[in-house]
Design a protein around this motif. Structure first.
Motif, short mmCIF file in Angstrom:
data_model
loop_
_atom_site.label_atom_id
_atom_site.label_comp_id
_atom_site.label_asym_id
_atom_site.label_seq_id
_atom_site.Cartn_x
_atom_site.Cartn_y
_atom_site.Cartn_z
N UNK A 1 1.86 3.26 -0.19
CA UNK A 1 1.96 1.87 -0.63
C UNK A 1 1.19 1.04 0.39
N UNK A 2 0.14 0.38 -0.08
CA UNK A 2 -0.72 -0.41 0.80
C UNK A 2 -0.37 -1.87 0.58
N UNK A 3 0.36 -2.45 1.54
CA UNK A 3 0.96 -3.76 1.29
C UNK A 3 0.39 -4.90 2.11
N UNK B 1 -2.11 -6.84 1.63
CA UNK B 1 -2.56 -8.00 0.87
C UNK B 1 -1.47 -9.05 0.68
N UNK B 2 -0.22 -8.61 0.76
CA UNK B 2 0.90 -9.53 0.56
C UNK B 2 0.77 -10.72 1.52
N UNK C 1 -2.64 -13.58 0.73
CA UNK C 1 -2.82 -14.17 -0.58
C UNK C 1 -3.71 -15.40 -0.59
N UNK D 1 -7.17 -14.44 -1.43
CA UNK D 1 -7.34 -13.54 -2.58
C UNK D 1 -8.48 -13.94 -3.52
N UNK D 2 -8.71 -15.23 -3.66
CA UNK D 2 -9.73 -15.64 -4.62
C UNK D 2 -10.90 -16.34 -3.94
N UNK E 1 -14.67 -13.80 0.93
CA UNK E 1 -13.80 -12.79 1.57
C UNK E 1 -13.71 -11.57 0.65
N UNK E 2 -13.75 -10.41 1.26
CA UNK E 2 -13.57 -9.17 0.49
C UNK E 2 -12.58 -8.30 1.25
N UNK E 3 -11.48 -7.96 0.61
CA UNK E 3 -10.42 -7.17 1.27
C UNK E 3 -10.31 -5.81 0.60
N UNK E 4 -10.32 -4.78 1.39
CA UNK E 4 -10.17 -3.45 0.84
C UNK E 4 -9.03 -2.73 1.56
N UNK E 5 -8.08 -2.21 0.81
CA UNK E 5 -6.97 -1.45 1.38
C UNK E 5 -7.31 0.03 1.34
N UNK F 1 -5.85 4.13 2.43
CA UNK F 1 -4.80 5.02 2.90
C UNK F 1 -5.43 6.02 3.87
#
Ligand SMILES: Nc1nc2c(ncn2[C@@H]2O[C@H](COP(=O)(O)OP(=O)(O)O)[C@@H](O)[C@H]2O)c(=O)[nH]1
Ligand SMILES: [Mg+2]
Lengths: 322, 139
Positions: A96-98, A100-101, A104, A107-108, A112-116, A118
């Motif tokens: 569970x990659x959390x 980003x919580x 937020x 997010x738009x 910005x570019x976010x990559x989760x 594992x």
């Protein structure tokens, strides 16, 4: 990813397509020949943008801090790429990659570019291909790359090898459990942060850390200890000033050159190892059973077997490769 | 290739808690999937953009508020606009049969009511993503 798809995706990527960027990250993360083709095509686009590592125990506020840092740099009109790594469950292979919580607000934001990611069986806090995914983000035109990993005092040197500046985050709550991890974490740190400075015990923790640092042999760079409240933004200016100061130190001392030099070296060796291994698997796997029989029959040893197979591999015409 | 299935799990709408979404997220993890969890109060734009950045195979949306007839179509539209038309959109909430049929016609995947077991959801996502990957490889 198929080869024809790679070319199309690369073309879209160079035109700024975010979906294409995401697909290339997947290709790179999944490894193999597709990954190498992608990374080779992107290599000339690498800009040398600063890479900031943020590591520390779970729950200390790393993601919240990354969010605050990214927003700070967005305020300066810098494009920010984030890779957030969380552990894969060793039992199920899932995760569970959390992170980003806590991000937020970003997010738009098209800047910005976010990559989760594992860790996928990699032992350190870093996934085996985190660096390569950061490469994709860098080639996409981000001005700052931030890598968040979980660190508990053993494998932080991984991130120190990938980032220009490593920020180690602790919080007063992690107080006692920190003892065991402290040596490893502090060794990796270019900047130390005591986050959740709004909680009791923060001052005490700062003093202890400073005392610990004092015990270390004198060095050109001593990690500053910064207090932050990531959730309110308090101390953020101090943190960015410390990171900037470390960057100036790196550039001025020639350390940045040395670190990047070492990184390229590791990279070449990794590609070489990958290629050799793939070729060995392709060309030699069929010969292993035969040699196994010979060794068991006393006609060879594992060493003569390996030597003979290696000789066969090297004698192969390299033009045959691929 | 047997690469991990990636799923975005999000709670849309302004209401309530995300207990249900978290339970599903853990069930998917326990089934070996990589779950990107984005938390509460996600707008369709946030959901679609995160799905694209994370290159997920599927999006699982949880919503209770009764806004499903606006939120699902909007996420679907944004996914298509961003080039993510191959991403499976599924989810759950209190959705009547008629609405389910209509959403499915628009291109949303299976939707699950409050009584559905996590097992059903996990199986559906694994099978449907597997089927879509197969189609892609053969195309
Ligand atoms: N009181 C307080 N809470 C914080 C602060 N920074 C983060 N948190 C909270 O700490 C929890 C964990 O934060 P997160 O960023 O996810 O930590 P991570 O696991 O290190 O990435 C969240 O509930 C945050 O809201 C802070 O400076 N002060
Ligand atoms: Mg985090």
């Amino acid at each position: 990813m198929l080869e024809t798809h790679i070319d199309q995706t690369l073309t879209a990527f160079f035109a700024g397509d975010r979906r294409a960027a995401a697909r290339l990250m997947t290709a790179v993360e999944n490894g193999g020949p597709a990954a190498e083709a992608v990374l080779e095509a992107l290599y000339p686009k690498l800009t040398g943008a600063p890479r900031l590592g943020v590591t520390g125990p779970p729950g200390v506020g790393k993601s919240t801090l990354v969010d605050a840092l990214a927003r700070h740099h967005r305020g300066l009109d810098r494009r920010v790429g984030v890779v957030a790594v969380d552990p894969t469950s060793p039992f199920t292979g899932g995760a569970v990659l959390g992170d980003r919580v806590r991000m937020n607000d970003l997010a738009t934001d098209p800047g910005v570019f976010i990559r989760s990611m594992a860790t996928r069986g990699s032992l350190g806090g870093l996934a085996r291909t985190s660096k390569e995914v950061v490469d994709v983000l860098e080639a996409f035109g981000h001005d700052l790359l931030i890598i968040e990993t979980v660190g508990v005092g053993q494998t932080e040197m991984d991130i120190a090898g990938t980032a220009d500046t490593t920020v180690v985050v602790l919080s007063p709550e992690s107080g006692d459990s920190i003892q065991a991890m402290k040596a490893g974490l502090m060794e990796a740190a270019d900047v130390l942060v005591v986050n959740k400075a709004d909680r009791p015990g923060a001052d005490q923790m700062v003093r202890t850390l400073e005392a610990d640092l004092h015990m270390r042999p004198a060095a050109d760079w001593t990690p500053p200890v910064i207090r932050t409240v990531a959730s309110s933004g308090d101390g953020l200016a101090d943190l960015t000033a410390a990171v900037d100061a470390h960057h100036r130190y790196l550039t001025g001392s020639g350390d940045l050159e040395r670190r990047r030099h070492a990184r390229v070296r590791v990279e070449i060796l990794a590609v070489l190892r990958d290629r050799l291994w793939r070729r060995a698997q392709r060309d030699l796997t069929d010969h292993v059973p035969g040699w196994t029989e010979k060794v068991l029959a006393g006609e060879a040893t594992p060493y003569t077997a390996a030597r003979a197979m290696l000789a066969a591999l090297i004698d192969d015409d390299p033009e045959d490769d691929e | 290739m047997d690469r991990a299935i990636r799923v975005l799990v999000a709670k849309a709408g302004l209401d309530g808690h995300d207990r249900g979404a978290k339970v599903v997220a853990r069930a998917l993890r326990d089934a070996g999937m990589e779950v990107i969890y984005t938390g509460l109060r996600q707008s369709p734009e946030m959901i679609a953009e995160a799905a694209v950045q994370e290159d997920v195979d599927a999006v699982g949306l949880s919503l209770l508020s009764g806004a499903h007839m606006t939120i699902f179509p909007e996420v679907l539209r944004l996914l298509r606009e961003k080039g993510g038309d191959d991403i499976l959109l599924t989810g759950g909430g209190c959705i009547g049969d008629e609405d389910m049929v209509e959403l499915r016609e628009q291109g949303v995947g299976e939707l699950f009511g409050p009584g559905a077991s996590t097992r059903e959801i996990v199986d559906y996502i694994r099978d449907e993503v597997g089927r879509r990957r197969q189609l892609q490889e053969n195309s």
